[in-house]
Design an enzyme around this catalytic site. Structure first.
Site, short mmCIF file in Angstrom:
data_model
loop_
_atom_site.label_atom_id
_atom_site.label_comp_id
_atom_site.label_asym_id
_atom_site.label_seq_id
_atom_site.Cartn_x
_atom_site.Cartn_y
_atom_site.Cartn_z
N LYS A 75 36.36 38.94 47.84
CA LYS A 75 36.11 38.60 47.22
C LYS A 75 34.18 38.84 47.08
O LYS A 75 34.64 40.64 47.62
CB LYS A 75 35.42 37.17 47.57
CG LYS A 75 36.05 35.64 48.52
CD LYS A 75 37.14 35.84 47.00
CE LYS A 75 36.21 34.63 46.70
NZ LYS A 75 36.76 34.13 44.89
N ASP A 270 38.39 27.17 38.37
CA ASP A 270 37.72 28.22 38.47
C ASP A 270 36.82 28.23 37.34
O ASP A 270 35.83 29.00 37.76
CB ASP A 270 38.81 28.98 39.29
CG ASP A 270 39.69 29.44 37.95
OD1 ASP A 270 39.69 28.84 38.15
OD2 ASP A 270 39.94 30.25 38.85
N ALA A 299 39.10 24.89 43.94
CA ALA A 299 38.70 26.28 43.04
C ALA A 299 39.64 27.17 44.25
O ALA A 299 39.37 28.17 42.98
CB ALA A 299 37.28 26.31 43.00
N1 LIG Z 1 41.94 27.40 41.40
C1 LIG Z 1 42.76 28.46 42.20
O1 LIG Z 1 42.78 28.78 43.01
C2 LIG Z 1 43.27 29.27 40.87
C3 LIG Z 1 43.69 30.43 41.50
C4 LIG Z 1 44.38 31.51 40.37
C5 LIG Z 1 44.27 30.74 38.50
N2 LIG Z 1 43.71 29.49 38.48
C6 LIG Z 1 43.70 29.67 36.99
O2 LIG Z 1 44.53 29.03 36.66
C7 LIG Z 1 44.33 29.37 35.03
C8 LIG Z 1 45.67 29.18 34.81
O3 LIG Z 1 45.59 30.94 35.15
P1 LIG Z 1 46.94 31.54 34.70
O4 LIG Z 1 46.76 32.78 35.54
O5 LIG Z 1 48.13 30.85 34.70
O6 LIG Z 1 46.47 32.44 33.13
P2 LIG Z 1 47.47 33.05 31.64
O7 LIG Z 1 46.81 33.51 30.72
O8 LIG Z 1 48.65 32.67 32.61
O9 LIG Z 1 48.16 31.49 31.51
C9 LIG Z 1 47.37 30.50 30.91
C10 LIG Z 1 48.09 29.57 29.06
O10 LIG Z 1 47.59 28.61 28.86
C11 LIG Z 1 48.30 28.48 27.64
N3 LIG Z 1 47.37 27.50 26.86
C12 LIG Z 1 45.64 28.36 25.65
N4 LIG Z 1 45.26 26.99 25.29
C13 LIG Z 1 45.31 25.79 25.54
C14 LIG Z 1 45.68 24.15 25.53
N5 LIG Z 1 44.53 24.14 24.82
N6 LIG Z 1 47.16 23.95 25.53
C15 LIG Z 1 48.13 24.50 26.09
N7 LIG Z 1 48.57 25.49 26.82
C16 LIG Z 1 47.32 26.96 26.77
C17 LIG Z 1 48.36 29.67 27.27
O11 LIG Z 1 49.00 30.15 25.91
C18 LIG Z 1 48.90 30.17 27.87
O12 LIG Z 1 50.00 30.07 28.37
C19 LIG Z 1 42.91 30.00 34.70
O13 LIG Z 1 41.93 29.00 34.65
C20 LIG Z 1 43.05 30.38 36.43
O14 LIG Z 1 41.89 31.32 36.39
C21 LIG Z 1 43.37 28.89 39.54
#
Ligand SMILES: NC(=O)c1ccc[n+]([C@@H]2O[C@H](COP(=O)([O-])OP(=O)(O)OC[C@H]3O[C@@H](n4cnc5c(N)ncnc54)[C@H](O)[C@@H]3O)[C@@H](O)[C@H]2O)c1
Length: 371
Positions: A75, A270, A299
């Site tokens: 972190k 997040d 988160a």
């Molecule tokens: N809560 C947690 O602990 C945690 C952990 C890891 C990642 N995350 C979060 O999860 C989220 C996704 O991460 P990721 O690595 O899969 O990202 P990514 O970029 O691989 O995938 C995101 C997807 O969302 C799609 N997208 C964008 N706008 C859209 C819309 N309006 N409707 C439908 N689809 C849409 C994109 O085309 C893409 O395929 C991020 O916000 C990331 O920070 C959270």
């Protein structure tokens, strides 16, 4: 190089920046490794594991920060840790500076060279040091969602896979990137009927090519999304617009169209979450109820499986950590433009344009800094 790894001090953080395997690799490259006593405990690694790997154990964080040339963490450094950073020291960890002016100011003032995991890129335009945590969170999402669906937790009492004669749960995954794909695979593996919504046609083509026998895809128009959300027992939020807050795709009013006791798992929390009713929760108190719809919005989901997350993160960071240690940060960044993208702060200067824009600070080009 002397590589130091302190115990994480952010609340509820059980991961550790270096596994014994990473320590062993660094030692075999001729470096020395200093691990704070107990740093690996939360992830299931004892001091003895690190000693066997060739590392030295330090009694406290002060010792690690005072003696190491490079600090490897998980972190962002907390205020007490930032006070121990010094000029010329390398910091390699997640930073997330854009929403954090205090940390940015302290890192600039410290004179250290800070390379952020989350902005290192790869040749496909991906984020190789973020992807492992998205894989973990994606795979966890149906698991925690299934638990949320249980009656005792306020859910509608639906079993993911159903049983002979009783249909499975319906799961809608909004966003088919790293999180969404891993979530869809696990939900389908549990026997649920899964649809992934995305706005990227190339991404949906890819998903359809590889996974059409496992889950369906649907274009994420407002109409399609509303229809699938209304039918779903579980909705997983997994959208990302890089560098921006998550778009609010489901309004508070739309909860009224959902089945009572349905579960929302908003992994995108997040980045603010993609449901209007999402607010960040913790592993201690992960779910809450809005109008009879159960929300899970933790988160830092990967923290729940600290051992898997630590090993996955270590596998991804190790080649970069070794390159920095072997060549020095400047040569390593000069040789690898993707690692250079990780350079956020150097010797009192901010070197990452998006952070400068977000915080209204001057930025020195990273290319200039490595000349
Ligand atoms: N809560 C947690 O602990 C945690 C952990 C890891 C990642 N995350 C979060 O999860 C989220 C996704 O991460 P990721 O690595 O899969 O990202 P990514 O970029 O691989 O995938 C995101 C997807 O969302 C799609 N997208 C964008 N706008 C859209 C819309 N309006 N409707 C439908 N689809 C849409 C994109 O085309 C893409 O395929 C991020 O916000 C990331 O920070 C959270």
């Amino acid at each position: 190089m002397k590589i130091g790894c302190p115990t994480e001090i952010k609340p509820q953080e059980f991961r550790v920046g270096m596994t014994p395997n990473a320590a062993h690799e660094a030692v075999s490259h001729g470096h020395s490794v200093l691990i704070q006593s107990g740093a690996g405990t939360g992830a299931g690694f004892s001091d003895e594991n690190y000693i066997t790997a060739g590392a030295e154990i330090a009694a406290n964080a002060q010792d690690v920060f005072a003696r190491a040339d490079m600090i490897v963490k998980v972190k962002e450094p907390q205020a007490a840790e930032r006070r121990m950073l010094r000029e010329g020291q390398i910091l390699f960890t997640y930073l997330h500076l854009a929403p954090d002016p205090e940390q940015t100011k302290d890192l600039i003032a410290s004179g250290c060279t800070a390379i952020a995991y989350e902005t290192v890129t790869d040749r496909n335009g991906g984020l190789p040091l973020l992807a492992p945590m998205s894989e973990v969170a994606g795979k966890l999402a149906p698991q925690v969602g299934a638990w949320t669906l249980q009656k005792a937790n306020g859910g509608r009492g639906v079993l993911m896979g159903g049983v002979p004669g009783v249909g499975p749960a319906k799961v809608a995954v909004i966003g088919g990137g790293v999180v969404g794909t891993h979530a869809a695979r696990v939900a389908a593996g549990m026997g649920a009927q899964v649809t992934v919504l995305d706005r990227s046609l190339p991404r949906m083509r890819y998903l359809d090519d590889i996974y059409s026998s496992i889950f369906k895809t649907s274009y994420a128009s407002a109409g399609n999304t509303a229809e699938l959300v209304a039918e779903a027992d579980m909705v997983i939020g997994a959208v990302l617009i890089p560098g921006a807050a998550a778009p609010k795709l489901i309004t508070h009013e739309q909860l009224g169209t959902m089945k009572q006791g349905a579960a929302i798992v908003d992994v995108a929390i997040d980045q603010g979450g993609c449901f209007e009713t999402s607010k960040a929760t913790t592993h201690q108190d992960p779910i809450y109820d809005v109008d009879g719809i159960m929300h899970y919005c933790v988160a830092n989901m990967p923290g729940a499986v600290a051992r898997t997350s630590t090993i996955a993160l270590g596998n991804a960071t190790m080649p970069f950590m070794l390159a920095i240690a072997d060549k020095g940060w400047k040569q390593a960044c000069a040789d690898d433009p993707h690692l250079l993208e990780g350079l956020n702060v150097h010797a009192g200067q901010l070197t990452y344009f998006a952070v400068g824009k977000a915080l209204g600070l001057d930025v020195t080009s990273p290319q200039l800094v490595i000349k």
